[in-house]
Design a protein around this motif. Structure first.
Motif, mmCIF file in Angstrom:
data_model
loop_
_atom_site.group_PDB
_atom_site.id
_atom_site.type_symbol
_atom_site.label_atom_id
_atom_site.label_comp_id
_atom_site.label_asym_id
_atom_site.label_seq_id
_atom_site.Cartn_x
_atom_site.Cartn_y
_atom_site.Cartn_z
ATOM 1 N N ALA A 182 4.196 -1.973 13.580
ATOM 2 C CA ALA A 182 3.633 -0.690 13.167
ATOM 3 C C ALA A 182 3.259 -0.707 11.689
ATOM 4 O O ALA A 182 2.189 -0.207 11.297
ATOM 5 C CB ALA A 182 4.628 0.428 13.449
ATOM 6 N N ALA A 183 4.112 -1.300 10.870
ATOM 7 C CA ALA A 183 3.849 -1.371 9.430
ATOM 8 C C ALA A 183 2.610 -2.209 9.143
ATOM 9 O O ALA A 183 1.775 -1.845 8.293
ATOM 10 C CB ALA A 183 5.061 -1.944 8.707
ATOM 11 N N MET A 184 2.463 -3.319 9.850
ATOM 12 C CA MET A 184 1.312 -4.195 9.620
ATOM 13 C C MET A 184 0.014 -3.546 10.093
ATOM 14 O O MET A 184 -1.035 -3.692 9.465
ATOM 15 C CB MET A 184 1.525 -5.533 10.322
ATOM 16 N N LEU A 185 0.078 -2.826 11.204
ATOM 17 C CA LEU A 185 -1.113 -2.123 11.679
ATOM 18 C C LEU A 185 -1.525 -1.033 10.694
ATOM 19 O O LEU A 185 -2.721 -0.829 10.443
ATOM 20 C CB LEU A 185 -0.872 -1.531 13.069
ATOM 21 N N CYS A 186 -0.530 -0.342 10.132
ATOM 22 C CA CYS A 186 -0.829 0.673 9.114
ATOM 23 C C CYS A 186 -1.458 0.035 7.888
ATOM 24 O O CYS A 186 -2.407 0.583 7.304
ATOM 25 C CB CYS A 186 0.439 1.426 8.722
ATOM 26 N N SER A 187 -0.961 -1.126 7.503
ATOM 27 C CA SER A 187 -1.526 -1.836 6.355
ATOM 28 C C SER A 187 -2.973 -2.228 6.629
ATOM 29 O O SER A 187 -3.840 -2.107 5.747
ATOM 30 C CB SER A 187 -0.708 -3.095 6.045
ATOM 31 N N ARG A 188 -3.246 -2.674 7.849
ATOM 32 C CA ARG A 188 -4.619 -3.051 8.215
ATOM 33 C C ARG A 188 -5.539 -1.832 8.161
ATOM 34 O O ARG A 188 -6.652 -1.890 7.619
ATOM 35 C CB ARG A 188 -4.622 -3.647 9.624
ATOM 36 N N LEU A 189 -5.072 -0.718 8.704
ATOM 37 C CA LEU A 189 -5.873 0.500 8.689
ATOM 38 C C LEU A 189 -6.164 0.934 7.254
ATOM 39 O O LEU A 189 -7.314 1.258 6.912
ATOM 40 C CB LEU A 189 -5.144 1.597 9.457
ATOM 41 N N CYS A 190 -5.140 0.943 6.408
ATOM 42 C CA CYS A 190 -5.318 1.360 5.014
ATOM 43 C C CYS A 190 -6.278 0.432 4.284
ATOM 44 O O CYS A 190 -7.123 0.876 3.501
ATOM 45 C CB CYS A 190 -3.976 1.399 4.291
ATOM 46 N N HIS A 191 -6.166 -0.860 4.534
ATOM 47 C CA HIS A 191 -7.051 -1.840 3.897
ATOM 48 C C HIS A 191 -8.503 -1.577 4.271
ATOM 49 O O HIS A 191 -9.396 -1.586 3.415
ATOM 50 C CB HIS A 191 -6.638 -3.253 4.312
ATOM 51 N N ASP A 192 -8.754 -1.344 5.562
ATOM 52 C CA ASP A 192 -10.126 -1.147 6.029
ATOM 53 C C ASP A 192 -10.699 0.198 5.596
ATOM 54 O O ASP A 192 -11.915 0.346 5.465
ATOM 55 C CB ASP A 192 -10.186 -1.258 7.555
ATOM 56 N N MET A 193 -9.824 1.183 5.387
ATOM 57 C CA MET A 193 -10.293 2.514 5.000
ATOM 58 C C MET A 193 -10.453 2.662 3.496
ATOM 59 O O MET A 193 -11.110 3.592 3.023
ATOM 60 C CB MET A 193 -9.329 3.587 5.506
ATOM 61 N N LEU A 194 -9.855 1.761 2.720
ATOM 62 C CA LEU A 194 -9.847 1.910 1.267
ATOM 63 C C LEU A 194 -11.256 1.933 0.681
ATOM 64 O O LEU A 194 -11.569 2.764 -0.193
ATOM 65 C CB LEU A 194 -9.035 0.778 0.634
ATOM 66 N N SER A 195 -12.116 1.047 1.159
ATOM 67 C CA SER A 195 -13.463 0.957 0.589
ATOM 68 C C SER A 195 -14.301 2.211 0.830
ATOM 69 O O SER A 195 -14.825 2.790 -0.140
ATOM 70 C CB SER A 195 -14.180 -0.283 1.137
ATOM 71 N N PRO A 196 -14.465 2.676 2.085
ATOM 72 C CA PRO A 196 -15.297 3.875 2.278
ATOM 73 C C PRO A 196 -14.701 5.136 1.671
ATOM 74 O O PRO A 196 -15.430 5.976 1.146
ATOM 75 C CB PRO A 196 -15.420 3.983 3.802
ATOM 76 N N VAL A 197 -13.377 5.276 1.714
ATOM 77 C CA VAL A 197 -12.751 6.458 1.117
ATOM 78 C C VAL A 197 -12.860 6.398 -0.403
ATOM 79 O O VAL A 197 -13.112 7.414 -1.066
ATOM 80 C CB VAL A 197 -11.283 6.579 1.557
ATOM 81 N N GLY A 198 -12.697 5.198 -0.967
ATOM 82 C CA GLY A 198 -12.871 5.039 -2.404
ATOM 83 C C GLY A 198 -14.292 5.361 -2.837
ATOM 84 O O GLY A 198 -14.506 5.961 -3.903
ATOM 85 N N ALA A 199 -15.267 4.979 -1.999
ATOM 86 C CA ALA A 199 -16.664 5.292 -2.305
ATOM 87 C C ALA A 199 -16.900 6.799 -2.291
ATOM 88 O O ALA A 199 -17.659 7.327 -3.112
ATOM 89 C CB ALA A 199 -17.577 4.606 -1.296
ATOM 90 N N LEU A 200 -16.232 7.492 -1.384
ATOM 91 C CA LEU A 200 -16.337 8.953 -1.355
ATOM 92 C C LEU A 200 -15.798 9.556 -2.646
ATOM 93 O O LEU A 200 -16.415 10.447 -3.245
ATOM 94 C CB LEU A 200 -15.561 9.517 -0.154
ATOM 95 N N SER A 201 -14.654 9.080 -3.084
ATOM 96 C CA SER A 201 -14.039 9.597 -4.307
ATOM 97 C C SER A 201 -14.932 9.347 -5.522
ATOM 98 O O SER A 201 -15.163 10.247 -6.342
ATOM 99 C CB SER A 201 -12.670 8.944 -4.514
ATOM 100 N N ASN A 202 -15.450 8.124 -5.610
ATOM 101 C CA ASN A 202 -16.329 7.787 -6.734
ATOM 102 C C ASN A 202 -17.610 8.616 -6.704
ATOM 103 O O ASN A 202 -18.109 9.066 -7.746
ATOM 104 C CB ASN A 202 -16.667 6.301 -6.710
ATOM 105 N N GLY A 203 -18.132 8.812 -5.505
ATOM 106 C CA GLY A 203 -19.359 9.582 -5.372
ATOM 107 C C GLY A 203 -19.188 11.025 -5.796
ATOM 108 O O GLY A 203 -20.071 11.616 -6.432
ATOM 109 N N LEU A 204 -18.054 11.599 -5.450
ATOM 110 C CA LEU A 204 -17.782 12.987 -5.844
ATOM 111 C C LEU A 204 -17.661 13.108 -7.362
ATOM 112 O O LEU A 204 -18.103 14.100 -7.954
ATOM 113 C CB LEU A 204 -16.509 13.479 -5.162
#
Length: 219
Positions: free
Chosen positions: A10-32
């Protein structure tokens, strides 16, 4: 699988999800942040367009993870093939060098088969680092669902640890966020009385699964 292994997975799957989501969510933050500072109408329009793209990517990834990793409670025991098909097509929407060929024989698939199909597709897409073709097929035969995903391109990038996770030979210490999804679908296939296999050459990667269908499937 014991409780410790369940927690690790479960921890590793969460890490994978967070890793894959970091880029698009970070782009949203930067864009705002840019939108708050920018006053030029043309530049603001460009920023809004980038925000829309990042929001779409984030939404598509969350939908993918919900069905590929999660319980996907909004679906029944069988899922219309249009659902995983749309999610996979969204994953390659920004990869013009990757083409998909479909061979889905049935209108619906059991939830475990959908999870395997989605994770196979993700592994195959990641392998096509220079583009290529993705052939995705699934059909029900003799009481089981057979799934084949084939990636073909000028260069195949495939971590052998993912292969070990798929065939069940991965050591416990080798479970990482990179191998967690493959390990998860190996466990899912085994618990449902099925199995996974793979074959890799310099220019192809073939992933296959046989999953018995019937009552009592674990999804």
């Amino acid at each position: 699988m014991d409780d410790r292994q369940s927690i690790d997975l479960a921890a590793m799957l969460c890490s994978r999800l967070c890793h894959d989501m970091l880029s698009p969510v970070g782009a949203l933050s930067n864009g705002l942040e840019l939108l708050a500072m920018e006053t030029d109408p043309e530049m603001r329009a460009n920023v809004v367009e980038l925000l829309e793209q990042s929001a779409t990517i984030s939404t598509n990834k969350l939908k993918f993870f919900r069905l590929a990793f999660g319980a996907a409670g909004g679906f029944g025991e069988r899922v219309e093939v249009a659902e995983p098909k749309a999610l996979i097509e969204a994953l390659v929407s920004d990869k013009p060098k990757v083409t998909i060929n479909w061979a889905l024989a049935d209108a619906t698939l059991a939830k475990p088969a959908v999870k395997v199909l989605l994770n196979f597709a993700q592994i195959a897409i990641d392998a096509l680092v220079r583009g290529g073709s993705l052939d995705i097929g699934a059909e029900r035969r003799d009481g089981a669902c057979e799934i084949v995903v084939r990636a073909a391109g000028p260069k195949i990038a495939f971590d052998e640890m993912i292969g070990h996770a798929l065939d069940g030979s991965l050591a416990r210490a080798e479970l990482t966020s990179r191998t967690a999804a493959a390990h998860m679908i190996h466990l899912l296939a085994s618990e449902n009385g099925g199995g996974l296999q793979y074959h890799r050459t310099a220019e192809t990667l073939v992933l296959g699964a046989v999953l018995p269908e019937g009552e009592g499937l674990i999804g």
